[in-house]
Every structure is written in structure tokens, then in C-alpha cells.
Scaffold this active site. Structure first.
Site, PDB file in Angstrom:
ATOM      1  N   HIS A  82       2.393  -0.875  -2.904  1.00 35.37           N
ATOM      2  CA  HIS A  82       1.836  -2.228  -2.857  1.00 35.37           C
ATOM      3  C   HIS A  82       2.463  -3.157  -1.809  1.00 35.37           C
ATOM      4  O   HIS A  82       1.831  -4.130  -1.401  1.00 35.37           O
ATOM      5  CB  HIS A  82       1.934  -2.932  -4.214  1.00 35.37           C
ATOM      6  CG  HIS A  82       1.528  -2.119  -5.395  1.00 35.37           C
ATOM      7  ND1 HIS A  82       0.293  -1.503  -5.485  1.00 35.37           N
ATOM      8  CD2 HIS A  82       2.181  -1.813  -6.552  1.00 35.37           C
ATOM      9  CE1 HIS A  82       0.204  -0.874  -6.649  1.00 35.37           C
ATOM     10  NE2 HIS A  82       1.336  -1.040  -7.305  1.00 35.37           N
ATOM     11  N   ASP A 239       5.181   6.304  -4.605  1.00 30.45           N
ATOM     12  CA  ASP A 239       6.347   6.778  -5.347  1.00 30.45           C
ATOM     13  C   ASP A 239       5.983   7.405  -6.688  1.00 30.45           C
ATOM     14  O   ASP A 239       6.546   8.446  -7.067  1.00 30.45           O
ATOM     15  CB  ASP A 239       7.387   5.659  -5.521  1.00 30.45           C
ATOM     16  CG  ASP A 239       6.829   4.394  -6.145  1.00 30.45           C
ATOM     17  OD1 ASP A 239       5.645   4.341  -6.520  1.00 30.45           O
ATOM     18  OD2 ASP A 239       7.614   3.418  -6.247  1.00 30.45           O
TER      19      ASP A 239
END
Length: 492
Positions: A82, A239
Site C-alpha cells: 500500500h 508481504d
């Protein structure tokens, strides 16, 4: 001996691992860096901290294993999701990156929801939350017009690191899914969303697969780092997608329970049209044409570290949790809700705060410690229950990683609360190993992520649910679920 390198571009540090074809991690290095908080609720980093750390870590890995300078075949990345990096036409950084944990964008989230309504979930499978990238783009557009007019491209952290190494700009699908701009099923930037907010499509990078080669480390940079032969660079993954790969979550039947500062309950999905109506995140996987669903507890391990620091600062974690097995299930009617920083799943409530409910004169530090552990686990069970409710999901096993996998009593509590076999990893390397797996598949060491997983991922201990404990925890969990509706109006 040939090697690949996996890099995890985290929020507080960058980790690198050097891995053989057999999945053996022969060297590990890590470098920490800080955050900038210019105002309350702001969280930023300059991308140079990632690239400086990357060069340092790579040099250290080559020092640890000198032959890797000639025998490294590829490198790939995991990255914090993000976080927004803005570049101009020359590829220069226009401002600090706005990170995933920055919460300045509430008005922009409200605007997105008001403008698109249910279409947002239909297209992206996710709600508008402050952590996502689109609200950050709109914040810059609204508040920094001089910077906005110079924006030629936005990237995410691991994609910027790939650009630094190769000179090429792109984004792969698992990270793009966290921007709120990707049509996750069609695997393309959404024209509907771009047009709704007057965002030029040209600032969106080309989309690639996680294991696609995006170039080679630039010659001068490779020489400076210490590589003697060309090193291919593969795009990488978000991730959480990489953490899923590292835990072997490449097929149905397995879930991941990860307890770090935050907590994640994650499941493999293969339906491009799948969705939980925004009640859970639904993202593209780093495994091509696959997906994963995910619920988030904002303060999982954070709740335990807060409790230790506040009430038992002189104790180690082993000492703090050393006697919880002597405390009955349910901590003698003491409940804890881990909402000390608000909550994401299942409530999406930034105002709610944590509670201890049922305190009596008979409760000791051990009762409170066990109640914290149970409350964190109940919060993750909320996500498991949503997967069951909306998709009928059950699991053969749940892979436990992070802080929750470091204590045997907590592992047994997870097995009993989830009513599912819990397994641990023989070697827990986290998202960096997932990044290494992407490089291994990209380098054609394996035909698929599943094949790579069989070689790279090994499980260790198993914890089976106890039927008597499961029944007792079902009762406790029902009471736990009553705390949020009973307290939310107090905090709101």
C-alpha cells in the site's frame, strides 16, 4: 552451488537471505531504519532508506558467502503493501513515501465509498481503508497540488527497489491488488475507478506477474555491490502473499495464522470472482492466477507487548507466559479484547478500544497474561469464522508463525480455539523466503510455486485440538463476541 536472494522491504527493516536450490538458507542479514511522523497520524519514509539498506545487506551477504558473487542467479522482493512512492518524468522521488500505517486519509476513504458504493467491492473485492494506496493518491491530489502536477508514476516500495536495481518501472498483481485501483478478477487497472477520481492512467505502472524478469542489476551498481556476473531481477510480491508462500499456502486446505505486531489469518483462494463482500480482504496471490483472503487484527502481538511493558516490564516473555498452563481455560471468566489500536476484522472500527471484562479479586498476573493470549486468538478466529460463514471453508491444518509460534502453550490454545491442527515451520524466514521462492520459480529452478514449496518449506511440530478444550473455548468465544456490541457505543 547456485544461489538466489530473497529481500523483504519491511516497515522497520530490510532483510535479505541467500538460498540454495535445496531451499537451504546459508546467510541472513538485516538492517533497520526509522519512520518519520511529521504530524500525528502521519507515517512516512524516504525511499532512499530502503535502497541504502538494500545495498548494505547485499554487500554483507556476499561477504558472508564470497562465491555468491559469481553464482547468484536471481533476486526478488517482498514488500510492505500500500505505501505510496511518487516519481516525476525523470524517475526522481517527489516526496516521502506515505506508508500503509498512515491514517490521514479518512476523508478520502469516505469520498471513495460515497462515489463508488458497492461497485468498489465488485471491482477490487475490498473496502476503502486508510491503509490503501488510492486514498493516499487522492490526499496528495487534494493537499499537495504542486506535487500532484509533477507525478508521472506511482510505485509501491518493493517496486521502487526493483526500479532502483534495474531502471525499469512496473508492478505485479499481488501488490497492485492493495491499491484499490486494480480490477482483481480481470487483472487490469480499473478504468471506472481511474475516471471516477480523475487519475491519469499513465501514472499507473505496467502490470507483470510476480515471477516475471524485470531486468538485470545495472552494471555499475552490480559492480559496486560486488557481483561478478549478471543477476536477474524478478518482480516479487506483497508481504502477505510472500508470507503465504513461505508457509506453503499454495493450495486449498491450509491457512496461515501470523502473529506479529498485527495479526493475520490468511487462506488460499482460486476463484477470480470470489469475494467476502468486503468483510475480509481479497487479493491476487503471488502464485499466478491464484488469490488469497485475509483478515487482520490490528494489535495482536502489540497487545502482548503493551501488556508486558505496562504490567511486567522486568519479566521476559518466557517468564510472563511461563505459568499460563496452570490457569483454567477462559482465565477464570476473564476476557480480553485486543482493540487497543482499534480493529480491522471483523468490525473496521477505528474508535473501539480494548477491554478486560470480568476482573475479580482472585485474578493474578498469570490470569491476565492468559486472557491476553486468548483474546488475541479469539480475534483471529473472527476471520476464520467469516471464511466459514461466507465460503464454507474448513482447514486440514493452520500454519502458525510469528510470536504465536514461539510458545507451546499458545500453540495448543490456537489448536483448541481454531479446532484445527496447528503446525509450525522448521525454519521461519518469513516473507523473505517467499521472495526467494519467486526468484527460484522465475529462474526456472521449479515449474510452479507448489513444486518450489515442496523443496523450500518444511514443517516441524504439530498440535492437535483437545475435544474437551474445544467445547470450553466455544463457550468462551461466544462470550467474547458479546463484548464488542456491548462496548462500542462507549468509545464512539
Amino acid at each position: 552451488m547456485s544461489y538466489i536472494i530473497g529481500i523483504d522491504v519491511g516497515t522497520s527493516s530490510l532483510k535479505g537471505i541467500l538460498v540454495t536450490k535445496q531451499g537451504n538458507v546459508v546467510a541472513t542479514r538485516q538492517q533497520e531504519y526509522g519512520l518519520e511522523t511529521p504530524q500525528p497520524g502521519f507515517s512516512e519514509q524516504h525511499p532512499a532508506v530502503w535502497t541504502d539498506a538494500l545495498v548494505s545487506v547485499l554487500k554483507q551477504l556476499l561477504t558472508d558467502v564470497p562465491e555468491a558473487a559469481q553464482k547468484t542467479e536471481g533476486i526478488s522482493f517482498s514488500g510492505q503493501m500500500h505505501s505510496l512512492v511518487l516519481l516525476n518524468d525523470e524517475g526522481e522521488i517527489l516526496r516521502n513515501a506515505i506508508l500503509w500505517n498512515d491514517v490521514r486519509t479518512t476523508p478520502q476513504c469516505e469520498e471513495i465509498t460515497r462515489t463508488l458504493g458497492d461497485e468498489l467491492i465488485d471491482i477490487t473485492k475490498n473496502k476503502a481503508l486508510e491503509g490503501f494506496t488510492l486514498p493516499k493518491l487522492l490526499w496528495v491530489k487534494d493537499n499537495e497540488p504542486d506535487i500532484w502536477q509533477d507525478v508521472a508514476r506511482f510505485l509501491l516500495p518493493k517496486d521502487y527497489v526493483g526500479f532502483f536495481l534495474t531502471g525499469n518501472q512496473q508492478m505485479e498483481y499481488s501488490d497492485a491488488a492493495g491499491t484499490l485501483l486494480l480490477n482483481t478478477g480481470e487483472k487490469e487497472w480499473s478504468q471506472k475507478i481511474l475516471q471516477a477520481f480523475d487519475i491519469p492512467e499513465k501514472i499507473c505502472p505496467p502490470l507483470v506477474e510476480s515471477s516475471d524478469c524485470i531486468g538485470y542489476i545495472k552494471t555499475g551498481l552490480a559492480t559496486d555491490i560486488g557481483f561478478d556476473t549478471p543477476v536477474a531481477v524478478y518482480s516479487g510480491g506483497a508481504d502477505n502473499a510472500c508470507a503465504a508462500l513461505a508457509a506453503g499456502i499454495t493450495s486449498s486446505g491450509l491457512a496461515l495464522a501470523s502473529i506479529g505486531t498485527s495479526g493475520v489469518f490468511l487462506s488460499y483462494e482460486d476463484d477470480p470472482k470470489g469475494s467476502y463482500g468486503g468483510h475480509l480482504h481479497y487479493f491476487n496471490h503471488a502464485d499466478k492466477d491464484r488469490y488469497y483472503s485475509m483478515g487482520v487484527t490490528l494489535a495482536a502481538g502489540h497487545s502482548l507487548s503493551w501488556f508486558k511493558q505496562t504490567f511486567a516490564s522486568t519479566k521476559s516473555y518466557d517468564e510472563l507466559l511461563g505459568n499460563i498452563s496452570s490457569v483454567p481455560i477462559g482465565s477464570d471468566n476473564l476476557l480480553f479484547t485486543p482493540y487497543i489500536a482499534g480493529e480491522r476484522t471483523p468490525y473496521t472500527d477505528s474508535h473501539i478500544r480494548g477491554s478486560f471484562v470480568g476482573i475479580s479479586v482472585g485474578h493474578t498476573l498469570d490470569h491476565f497474561a492468559r486472557a491476553v493470549i486468548e483474546g488475541i486468538t479469539f480475534s483471529l478466529k473472527d476471520s476464520q469464522e467469516l471464511m466459514k460463514q461466507y465460503a464454507g471453508k474448513t482447514f486440514d491444518a493452520i500454519v502458525s508463525v510469528g510470536g504465536g509460534a514461539k510458545n507451546q502453550d499458545w500453540l495448543q490454545i490456537q489448536a483448541d480455539v481454531f479446532n484445527t491442527k496447528i503446525v509450525t515451520l522448521a525454519s521461519e524466514q518469513g516473507p523473505a523466503l517467499g521472495a526467494a521462492m519467486i526468484a527460484a520459480v522465475g529462474a526456472n529452478w521449479f515449474d510452479s510455486m507448489t513444486d518450489c514449496s515442496r523443496e523450500f518449506v518444511a514443517y516441524d511440530k504439530e498440535y492437535l485440538p483437545d475435544d474437551n478444550h474445544v467445547s470450553a473455548y466455544d463457550t468462551c468465544y461466544r462470550h467474547y463476541r458479546k463484548v464488542y456490541p456491548a462496548t462500542k457505543n462507549i468509545f464512539n
